[in-house]
Scaffold this active site. Structure first.
Site, PDB file in Angstrom:
ATOM      1  N   GLY A  59       0.857  -1.189   0.000  1.00 47.14           N
ATOM      2  CA  GLY A  59       0.000   0.000   0.000  1.00 47.14           C
ATOM      3  C   GLY A  59       0.882   1.223   0.000  1.00 47.14           C
ATOM      4  N   CYS A  86       5.018  -6.011   2.455  1.00 46.98           N
ATOM      5  CA  CYS A  86       5.310  -4.579   2.347  1.00 46.98           C
ATOM      6  C   CYS A  86       4.502  -3.778   3.375  1.00 46.98           C
ATOM      7  CB  CYS A  86       5.071  -4.104   0.920  1.00 46.98           C
ATOM      8  SG  CYS A  86       5.722  -2.457   0.627  1.00 46.98           S
ATOM      9  N   TYR A  87       3.542  -2.990   2.949  1.00 46.14           N
ATOM     10  CA  TYR A  87       2.734  -2.237   3.901  1.00 46.14           C
ATOM     11  C   TYR A  87       2.036  -3.191   4.872  1.00 46.14           C
ATOM     12  CZ  TYR A  87      -0.924   0.873   5.670  1.00 46.14           C
ATOM     13  OH  TYR A  87      -1.754   1.590   6.479  1.00 46.14           O
ATOM     14  N   HIS A 174       8.397  -7.264  -2.167  1.00 48.85           N
ATOM     15  CA  HIS A 174       7.232  -7.712  -2.949  1.00 48.85           C
ATOM     16  C   HIS A 174       7.521  -9.059  -3.617  1.00 48.85           C
ATOM     17  CE1 HIS A 174       4.638  -4.156  -2.764  1.00 48.85           C
ATOM     18  NE2 HIS A 174       5.759  -3.448  -2.734  1.00 48.85           N
ATOM     19  N   GLU A 176       5.502 -10.922  -5.023  1.00 54.47           N
ATOM     20  CA  GLU A 176       4.576 -11.167  -6.138  1.00 54.47           C
ATOM     21  C   GLU A 176       5.087 -10.617  -7.465  1.00 54.47           C
ATOM     22  OE1 GLU A 176       4.241  -9.043  -3.773  1.00 54.47           O
ATOM     23  OE2 GLU A 176       3.231  -7.192  -4.384  1.00 54.47           O
ATOM     24  N   SER A 228     -20.182 -12.218 -28.722  1.00 54.68           N
ATOM     25  CA  SER A 228     -19.619 -11.094 -29.484  1.00 54.68           C
ATOM     26  C   SER A 228     -18.511 -11.563 -30.410  1.00 54.68           C
ATOM     27  CB  SER A 228     -19.054 -10.061 -28.520  1.00 54.68           C
ATOM     28  OG  SER A 228     -17.870 -10.573 -27.922  1.00 54.68           O
ATOM     29  N   GLY A 229     -18.054 -12.777 -30.230  1.00 53.05           N
ATOM     30  CA  GLY A 229     -16.880 -13.229 -30.975  1.00 53.05           C
ATOM     31  C   GLY A 229     -15.618 -13.081 -30.138  1.00 53.05           C
ATOM     32  N   ASP A 232     -14.334 -13.523 -23.727  1.00 56.75           N
ATOM     33  CA  ASP A 232     -15.135 -13.642 -22.505  1.00 56.75           C
ATOM     34  C   ASP A 232     -16.525 -14.204 -22.779  1.00 56.75           C
ATOM     35  OD1 ASP A 232     -12.889 -12.339 -21.740  1.00 56.75           O
ATOM     36  OD2 ASP A 232     -13.855 -10.402 -21.401  1.00 56.75           O
ATOM     37  N   LYS A 381      -8.197 -12.942 -16.881  1.00 59.63           N
ATOM     38  CA  LYS A 381      -8.236 -13.248 -18.313  1.00 59.63           C
ATOM     39  C   LYS A 381      -7.478 -14.524 -18.695  1.00 59.63           C
ATOM     40  CE  LYS A 381      -9.371 -11.267 -22.377  1.00 59.63           C
ATOM     41  NZ  LYS A 381     -10.617 -10.506 -22.604  1.00 59.63           N
TER      42      LYS A 381
END
Ligand code: XMP
Length: 526
Positions: A59, A86-87, A174, A176, A228-229, A232, A381
């Site tokens: 943060g 971290c924070y 961090h 990640e 929609s093609g 998603d 995604k």
């Protein structure tokens, strides 16, 4: 998957840094389900979610920073294994009786960390000296009682700590981000070794869980879905179809602004691979009629959006009537391909959405409410793509680059006409074909191909003078489309695309390359 099912999540507490989503993804990469919550979460809310562990994200640079976000520290009394990052590490230190010193000394970017002793369970199997990514101001000076110091840096006496008995751990850096060596090992050590969680969350388990959930939600009702093609809607529709078969009808509106081959991909390949019952609405003439004479991009967008809803509602109404006539079950649900980042960014995360269908076709009864089915609501995604592959959706659809809803309509600068669409469609197909052939799809986020329909310039072709239009190539590299840089494509690929477009596409006598980042430019031209 979400807290209302049996799956118990790792809760990632978001303190407002851009890293929280990344942490949630890394946890899932470790095969453990994760869910993001705001830092304002209360101990009661945490209890209700029944998490297997908690991770506090980064943060602001310090717990003493102005406006530093609060946290309900009674959450630490719940006895849930916790990792502070971290924070979050400083929040933990302060709440549990350690000391966070207002040193004002900052560490940003790549830093050397030294592991103390064997590094405890958290740093087990990582080297004594490692490169880590830091972004903090003040530092933890003293670890809380009962905690061992697990790492230090030159500027930070306590860069990682742990209390194995309470299963509380923390790191100042961090883990990640990819710039931290062994970051994923640290996250996995916490999850698998310290907390003892198995790596059993994967796209296969998501599919099974969602199928059960959708069946329960829908019962015998019927459902419609707009395709929609894009990735998603293709994946959410296929997932719902897998669950309820022909209770689902998919609707695909061809607005005439699609790219070459897209309609065929949906009507043939997608239907063949999923078995979905599909209705295609041929609305190209209607859309083009409404776009006649329109050059302003915002007006184009509004018209396309409005006409899309109209076309969809018309079919919806027909299907509702048909269902009544054949005495079948009523249509009660709509499928939407909402993804987790959309949910998080709009401040949501819990609660069930319900929308009222629009009424501008003038036919739907007022009391017709549709429930929403959003099977991708907790997914990122790349996870959605993976699920699509497992459901057997063709790679050409699952691997597709982002494409705007208004389609080629906003990639023609000037009025949209049938001829101009045909021109752009050909040029776009050539560019896509050559980029794929050169193996560049992974490097490129997307490559809009734009027709400057209102610009003409002189050229020479054969033994005649031409007065044609320019095509613009806009290849960009990006992580999330919020910012982007232009992709440095090899000259040979650019030359091939340019030669082919000017030779094969009538009315185009120039190909230009957009070398602008975002900002200041956007990705699309419009
Ligand atoms: P810009 O041009 O704003 O685009 O840099 C950012 C990303 O959003 C996509 N885009 C859209 N996607 N409907 C969509 O689904 C839209 O109306 C739309 N407009 C832009 C664009 O392709 C890029 O990936």
């Amino acid at each position: 998957m979400s807290s209302d099912t049996a799956q118990r999540p790792v809760l990632v507490v978001d303190f407002g840094a851009q890293y929280a989503q990344l942490i949630a993804r890394r946890v899932r990469e470790a095969g453990v389900f994760s869910e993001l919550v705001a830092h304002s979460v209360t101990a009661d809310e945490v209890k209700a979610k029944n998490p297997v562990a908690i991770i506090l994200s980064g943060g602001p640079s310090s717990v003493y920073a102005e406006g530093a976000p609060d946290f309900d520290t009674s959450i630490f009394d719940l006895g849930i294994p916790t990792l502070g990052i971290c924070y979050g590490f400083q929040v933990m230190a302060k709440a549990l009786g350690g000391e966070v010193a207002k040193t004002g000394r900052r560490e940003y970017g790549a830093t050397d960390a030294t592991v103390v002793g064997d590094g405890g369970t958290l740093l087990a199997g990582t080297p004594a000296d490692q490169n880590v990514w830091m972004s903090h101001g003040d530092s933890v000076a003293t670890a809380p009682e009962g905690f061992d110091v697990l790492a230090t840096t030159l500027a930070t006496p306590v860069a990682a700590f742990g209390n194995a008995e309470a299963c509380f751990y923390g790191v100042q850096w961090h883990p990640e981000v990819k710039h931290s060596d062994h970051g994923q090992t640290i996250i996995e050590n916490f999850l698998h070794k310290a907390v003892g969680l198995p790596a059993d969350w994967n796209s296969g388990s998501v599919i099974e869980e969602q199928i059960a959930k959708i069946r329960e939600q829908v019962g015998s009702a019927r459902v419609i879905s707009a395709l929609s093609g894009g990735v998603d809607s293709a994946v959410s529709t296929a997932l719902v179809h897998r669950a309820i078969g022909d209770q689902l009808t998919a609707v695909f509106v061809d607005h005439g602004l699609l790219r070459k081959g897209e309609r065929e991909q949906v009507e043939q390949d997608y239907v063949a691979s999923t078995g979905v019952r599909l209705i295609t609405v041929d609305a190209a003439d209607t859309f083009l009629g409404h776009l006649e004479g329109v050059t302003d991009p915002e007006t184009k967008r509004k018209i396309i959006g409005r006409e899309f809803i109209r076309a969809f509602e018309k079919v919806q109404l027909e299907l509702v009537e048909e269902a009544k006539k054949d005495d079948g079950a009523p249509i009660k649900f709509l499928v939407q391909g909402t993804l987790y980042p959309d949910v998080v960014e709009s401040g949501g995360g819990s609660g069930t959405a319900n929308i009222k269908s629009h009424h501008n076709v003038g036919g739907l009864p007022d009391d017709l409410d549709f429930g929403l089915i959003e099977p991708l609501r907790t997914l990122f995604k790349d996870e959605v793509r993976q699920i699509g592959r497992e459901l057997g959706i063709p790679e050409a659809i699952v691997g597709r680059q982002p494409f705007p809803g208004p389609g080629l309509g906003i990639r023609i600068i000037g009025e949209v006409t049938k001829d101009r669409l045909a021109t752009l469609r050909e040029a776009d197909a050539i560019a896509r074909e050559e980029l794929t052939a050169a193996g560049l799809d992974q490097e490129i986020w997307q490559c809009p191909v734009v027709l400057l329909a209102d610009v003409r310039s002189v050229g020479v072709q054969g033994d005649g003078r031409t007065y044609g239009h320019p095509i613009v190539l806009r290849p960009v590299s990006s992580e999330d489309a919020m910012t982007a840089d232009w992709t440095r494509l090899p000259y040979e690929t650019l030359a091939k695309i340019s030669n082919r477009i000017t030779n094969e596409v009538a009315d185009v006598n120039r190909v230009t390359l957009d070398v602008t980042s975002k900002p200041p430019a956007t990705i699309e031209w419009e």
